[in-house]
Scaffold this motif. Structure first.
Motif, mmCIF file in Angstrom:
data_model
loop_
_atom_site.group_PDB
_atom_site.id
_atom_site.type_symbol
_atom_site.label_atom_id
_atom_site.label_comp_id
_atom_site.label_asym_id
_atom_site.label_seq_id
_atom_site.Cartn_x
_atom_site.Cartn_y
_atom_site.Cartn_z
ATOM 1 N N HIS A 57 -0.051 10.657 -9.008
ATOM 2 C CA HIS A 57 1.502 10.210 -8.784
ATOM 3 C C HIS A 57 2.004 10.131 -10.294
ATOM 4 C CE1 HIS A 57 4.454 8.397 -6.933
ATOM 5 N NE2 HIS A 57 4.536 7.326 -7.433
ATOM 6 N N ASN A 58 3.114 10.762 -10.117
ATOM 7 C CA ASN A 58 3.665 10.652 -11.647
ATOM 8 C C ASN A 58 2.892 11.098 -12.877
ATOM 9 O OD1 ASN A 58 6.268 9.957 -10.386
ATOM 10 N ND2 ASN A 58 5.704 7.804 -10.852
ATOM 11 N N GLY A 59 2.004 11.986 -12.725
ATOM 12 C CA GLY A 59 1.199 12.570 -13.482
ATOM 13 C C GLY A 59 -0.077 11.810 -14.058
ATOM 14 N N LYS A 60 -0.325 10.813 -13.328
ATOM 15 C CA LYS A 60 -1.575 9.793 -13.320
ATOM 16 C C LYS A 60 -2.506 9.825 -12.332
ATOM 17 C CE LYS A 60 0.715 6.932 -16.899
ATOM 18 N NZ LYS A 60 0.939 5.802 -17.561
ATOM 19 N N VAL A 61 -3.645 9.481 -12.402
ATOM 20 C CA VAL A 61 -4.664 9.331 -11.396
ATOM 21 C C VAL A 61 -4.499 7.905 -10.837
ATOM 22 C CG1 VAL A 61 -7.083 9.500 -10.794
ATOM 23 C CG2 VAL A 61 -6.086 11.126 -12.268
ATOM 24 N N HIS A 62 -4.548 8.214 -9.539
ATOM 25 C CA HIS A 62 -4.685 6.822 -8.889
ATOM 26 C C HIS A 62 -5.848 6.802 -7.702
ATOM 27 C CE1 HIS A 62 -0.467 6.572 -10.485
ATOM 28 N NE2 HIS A 62 -0.587 5.459 -10.308
ATOM 29 N N TYR A 83 -4.809 0.104 -0.291
ATOM 30 C CA TYR A 83 -4.701 -0.634 -1.417
ATOM 31 C C TYR A 83 -4.809 0.665 -2.572
ATOM 32 C CZ TYR A 83 -6.596 -3.869 1.793
ATOM 33 O OH TYR A 83 -6.613 -4.615 3.006
ATOM 34 N N ILE A 84 -3.784 0.393 -3.620
ATOM 35 C CA ILE A 84 -3.539 1.157 -4.910
ATOM 36 C C ILE A 84 -3.927 0.664 -5.970
ATOM 37 C CG2 ILE A 84 -1.992 2.598 -5.752
ATOM 38 C CD1 ILE A 84 -2.132 3.591 -2.819
ATOM 39 N N VAL A 105 4.291 4.506 1.852
ATOM 40 C CA VAL A 105 3.785 5.864 1.756
ATOM 41 C C VAL A 105 4.670 6.968 0.968
ATOM 42 C CG1 VAL A 105 3.178 8.039 3.215
ATOM 43 C CG2 VAL A 105 2.764 5.565 3.922
ATOM 44 N N LYS A 106 5.827 6.797 1.154
ATOM 45 C CA LYS A 106 7.033 7.686 0.058
ATOM 46 C C LYS A 106 6.824 7.229 -1.251
ATOM 47 C CE LYS A 106 11.529 8.798 -0.124
ATOM 48 N NZ LYS A 106 13.051 9.035 0.474
ATOM 49 N N LYS A 107 6.822 5.888 -1.435
ATOM 50 C CA LYS A 107 6.564 5.372 -2.600
ATOM 51 C C LYS A 107 5.509 6.130 -3.678
ATOM 52 C CE LYS A 107 5.682 0.887 -5.251
ATOM 53 N NZ LYS A 107 5.583 -0.403 -5.096
ATOM 54 N N PHE A 111 0.794 10.610 -0.530
ATOM 55 C CA PHE A 111 -0.854 10.914 -0.736
ATOM 56 C C PHE A 111 -0.957 12.396 -0.434
ATOM 57 C CE2 PHE A 111 -0.279 6.374 0.938
ATOM 58 C CZ PHE A 111 -0.689 5.903 -0.334
ATOM 59 N N SER A 112 -0.012 13.433 -0.562
ATOM 60 C CA SER A 112 -0.146 14.858 -0.184
ATOM 61 C C SER A 112 -1.214 15.380 -0.894
ATOM 62 C CB SER A 112 1.233 15.462 -0.326
ATOM 63 O OG SER A 112 1.549 15.445 -1.653
ATOM 64 N N ASN A 113 -1.708 15.036 -2.291
ATOM 65 C CA ASN A 113 -2.714 15.739 -2.977
ATOM 66 C C ASN A 113 -3.999 14.794 -3.100
ATOM 67 O OD1 ASN A 113 -1.915 13.467 -4.576
ATOM 68 N ND2 ASN A 113 -1.329 14.912 -6.356
ATOM 69 N N ALA A 114 -3.990 13.749 -2.028
ATOM 70 C CA ALA A 114 -5.041 13.100 -2.168
ATOM 71 C C ALA A 114 -6.474 13.780 -1.744
ATOM 72 C CB ALA A 114 -5.100 11.925 -1.087
#
Length: 131
Positions: A57-62, A83-84, A105-107, A111-114
């Motif tokens: 998300h935004n170029g960083k792994v979460h 929990y993120i 979910v939108k924020k 999680f489309s690339n999860a």
């Protein structure tokens, strides 16, 4: 007649109290634990996860830890708690029920690339990327 009305009213008040108690209990059951401020601690002391996912998300792994749904019998949940954590393992955000919170979910990009990962993979990810 008055006795019937009082009995029905008392019954409704009791049912409302039971419902409120069940809601409160289910809400607190999914709250992040006090000591779960990082991913490793959360996985050790927090609720048993249903699934763990890594996503960008935004170029960083979460890491998203998806918990087991916890609802009262009178109002079952439409989704699971989530929990993120960031790539260092720091706790960032949570949601009681992702089915009821499209903003959450939108924020987090939907999680489309999860990608599902194991507990050990999640711990290893934060050890290599973060603290």
């Amino acid at each position: 007649m008055t006795k019937k009305i009082v009995t029905v009213a008392a019954l409704l008040v009791c049912l409302l109290a039971v419902w409120m108690y069940a809601e409160k209990k289910s809400a607190t059951a999914v709250c992040p634990p006090a000591g779960g401020t990082n991913l490793v601690a959360f996985l050790e002391i927090g609720p048993q996860p249903n699934q763990i996912r890594s996503f960008v998300h935004n170029g960083k792994v979460h890491v998203a830890v998806i918990g087991k749904p916890s609802g009262s019998p009178l109002s079952p949940p439409s989704g699971s708690p989530a929990y993120i954590f960031d790539e260092t393992g720091a706790f960032l955000d949570w949601c009681r029920d992702i089915g009821d919170n499209p903003y959450f979910v939108k924020k987090w990009g939907g999680f489309s690339n999860a990608t599902p990962i194991s507990v050990e993979q999640a711990k290893q990810l934060v050890k290599t990327k973060g603290r």
